[in-house]
Design a protein around this motif. Sequence first.
Motif, PDB file in Angstrom:
ATOM      1  N   UNK A   9      -1.999 -12.537  -2.086  1.00 49.27           N
ATOM      2  CA  UNK A   9      -2.291 -11.625  -0.971  1.00 49.27           C
ATOM      3  C   UNK A   9      -1.429 -10.373  -1.041  1.00 49.27           C
ATOM      4  N   UNK A  10      -0.170 -10.531  -1.416  1.00 47.42           N
ATOM      5  CA  UNK A  10       0.700  -9.356  -1.553  1.00 47.42           C
ATOM      6  C   UNK A  10       0.219  -8.445  -2.677  1.00 47.42           C
ATOM      7  N   UNK A  11      -0.289  -9.032  -3.760  1.00 49.40           N
ATOM      8  CA  UNK A  11      -0.785  -8.213  -4.865  1.00 49.40           C
ATOM      9  C   UNK A  11      -2.029  -7.412  -4.498  1.00 49.40           C
ATOM     10  N   UNK A  12      -2.890  -7.965  -3.657  1.00 51.95           N
ATOM     11  CA  UNK A  12      -4.134  -7.263  -3.306  1.00 51.95           C
ATOM     12  C   UNK A  12      -3.996  -6.395  -2.057  1.00 51.95           C
ATOM     13  N   UNK A  13      -2.814  -6.356  -1.455  1.00 53.72           N
ATOM     14  CA  UNK A  13      -2.630  -5.568  -0.240  1.00 53.72           C
ATOM     15  C   UNK A  13      -2.818  -4.082  -0.482  1.00 53.72           C
ATOM     16  N   UNK A  74      -4.923 -19.963   6.061  1.00 48.54           N
ATOM     17  CA  UNK A  74      -5.965 -19.210   6.763  1.00 48.54           C
ATOM     18  C   UNK A  74      -5.352 -18.181   7.711  1.00 48.54           C
ATOM     19  N   UNK A  75      -4.311 -18.569   8.444  1.00 47.69           N
ATOM     20  CA  UNK A  75      -3.679 -17.663   9.404  1.00 47.69           C
ATOM     21  C   UNK A  75      -3.073 -16.453   8.695  1.00 47.69           C
ATOM     22  N   UNK A  76      -2.417 -16.665   7.572  1.00 42.36           N
ATOM     23  CA  UNK A  76      -1.834 -15.545   6.831  1.00 42.36           C
ATOM     24  C   UNK A  76      -2.927 -14.641   6.274  1.00 42.36           C
ATOM     25  N   UNK A  77      -3.970 -15.223   5.719  1.00 41.94           N
ATOM     26  CA  UNK A  77      -5.081 -14.434   5.174  1.00 41.94           C
ATOM     27  C   UNK A  77      -5.738 -13.608   6.263  1.00 41.94           C
ATOM     28  N   UNK A  78      -5.965 -14.197   7.416  1.00 42.75           N
ATOM     29  CA  UNK A  78      -6.586 -13.467   8.523  1.00 42.75           C
ATOM     30  C   UNK A  78      -5.658 -12.382   9.049  1.00 42.75           C
ATOM     31  N   UNK A  79      -4.358 -12.621   9.057  1.00 44.04           N
ATOM     32  CA  UNK A  79      -3.418 -11.595   9.514  1.00 44.04           C
ATOM     33  C   UNK A  79      -3.470 -10.365   8.618  1.00 44.04           C
ATOM     34  N   UNK A  80      -3.489 -10.585   7.316  1.00 40.65           N
ATOM     35  CA  UNK A  80      -3.571  -9.454   6.384  1.00 40.65           C
ATOM     36  C   UNK A  80      -4.906  -8.734   6.545  1.00 40.65           C
ATOM     37  N   UNK A 131       5.946 -11.211   2.788  1.00 36.71           N
ATOM     38  CA  UNK A 131       6.741 -10.022   3.079  1.00 36.71           C
ATOM     39  C   UNK A 131       7.733  -9.698   1.982  1.00 36.71           C
ATOM     40  N   UNK A 132       8.414 -10.705   1.460  1.00 37.88           N
ATOM     41  CA  UNK A 132       9.381 -10.479   0.377  1.00 37.88           C
ATOM     42  C   UNK A 132       8.662  -9.990  -0.880  1.00 37.88           C
ATOM     43  N   UNK A 133       7.536 -10.606  -1.206  1.00 37.53           N
ATOM     44  CA  UNK A 133       6.767 -10.171  -2.379  1.00 37.53           C
ATOM     45  C   UNK A 133       6.261  -8.752  -2.201  1.00 37.53           C
ATOM     46  N   UNK A 134       5.781  -8.434  -1.008  1.00 37.51           N
ATOM     47  CA  UNK A 134       5.310  -7.082  -0.723  1.00 37.51           C
ATOM     48  C   UNK A 134       6.441  -6.071  -0.843  1.00 37.51           C
ATOM     49  N   UNK A 135       7.613  -6.421  -0.342  1.00 33.71           N
ATOM     50  CA  UNK A 135       8.774  -5.534  -0.436  1.00 33.71           C
ATOM     51  C   UNK A 135       9.174  -5.293  -1.885  1.00 33.71           C
ATOM     52  N   UNK A 136       9.210  -6.361  -2.671  1.00 32.49           N
ATOM     53  CA  UNK A 136       9.582  -6.215  -4.090  1.00 32.49           C
ATOM     54  C   UNK A 136       8.551  -5.368  -4.832  1.00 32.49           C
ATOM     55  N   UNK A 137       7.271  -5.604  -4.580  1.00 33.99           N
ATOM     56  CA  UNK A 137       6.229  -4.797  -5.215  1.00 33.99           C
ATOM     57  C   UNK A 137       6.327  -3.332  -4.799  1.00 33.99           C
ATOM     58  N   UNK A 141       7.056  -1.992  -8.588  1.00 35.78           N
ATOM     59  CA  UNK A 141       5.798  -1.694  -9.267  1.00 35.78           C
ATOM     60  C   UNK A 141       5.080  -0.499  -8.643  1.00 35.78           C
ATOM     61  N   UNK A 142       5.035  -0.465  -7.297  1.00 30.61           N
ATOM     62  CA  UNK A 142       4.288   0.595  -6.621  1.00 30.61           C
ATOM     63  C   UNK A 142       5.111   1.864  -6.429  1.00 30.61           C
ATOM     64  N   UNK A 143       6.379   1.833  -6.812  1.00 27.37           N
ATOM     65  CA  UNK A 143       7.284   2.977  -6.759  1.00 27.37           C
ATOM     66  C   UNK A 143       7.298   3.647  -5.385  1.00 27.37           C
TER      67      UNK A 143
END
Length: 155
Positions: A9-13, A74-80, A131-137, A141-143
């Motif tokens: 989910x963090x990768x496809x955000x 499901x809850x995390x997927x729906x939140x995103x 959240x941690x994965x999103x922050x690291x990306x 990677x996303x600069x």
Amino acid sequence: MAFFIAFILALVTKPFLNSSLCKGEFDFFKTYVVYGVGGSIAISVIVFWVFGGYQLSTESGRIDEGLPIVFRIWALTMAVYFAGIGLAVAKIKERTRSPLMSLYISLLLLSMVALVVVSMFIGMIYSVVYGVTLFVLYRTVWEKQLFKGELKQDS
């Protein structure tokens, strides 16, 4: 497995937030009814169909042990997903001239924020992994650029 879903989910955000749907390029009906309601139903069916059977087959086979994990996924997927839909609806609100429609969208956004907060709270561990994965990306990677067209900040 569930932590892997949070990572995916963090990768496809970033691609999801930069899609024409989240940019608010569609009208309100198509965004909220077709993609919001229809998309949430589709996501719910897919998550419970795919991961429900997986959790019940890999755990002890008891519903009371496998289903809460699926519910948290499901809850995390729906939140995103609802965060993206809420972003799109907020951009549509900026273009709206009708005060009644603007009030309706404001109330709708308030309920979406409540749903996102509750969903993130339900799957708290997975939300932390997300959240941690999103922050690291975002930092690597996303600069430091989440949206297309955002100015890069030099630190």
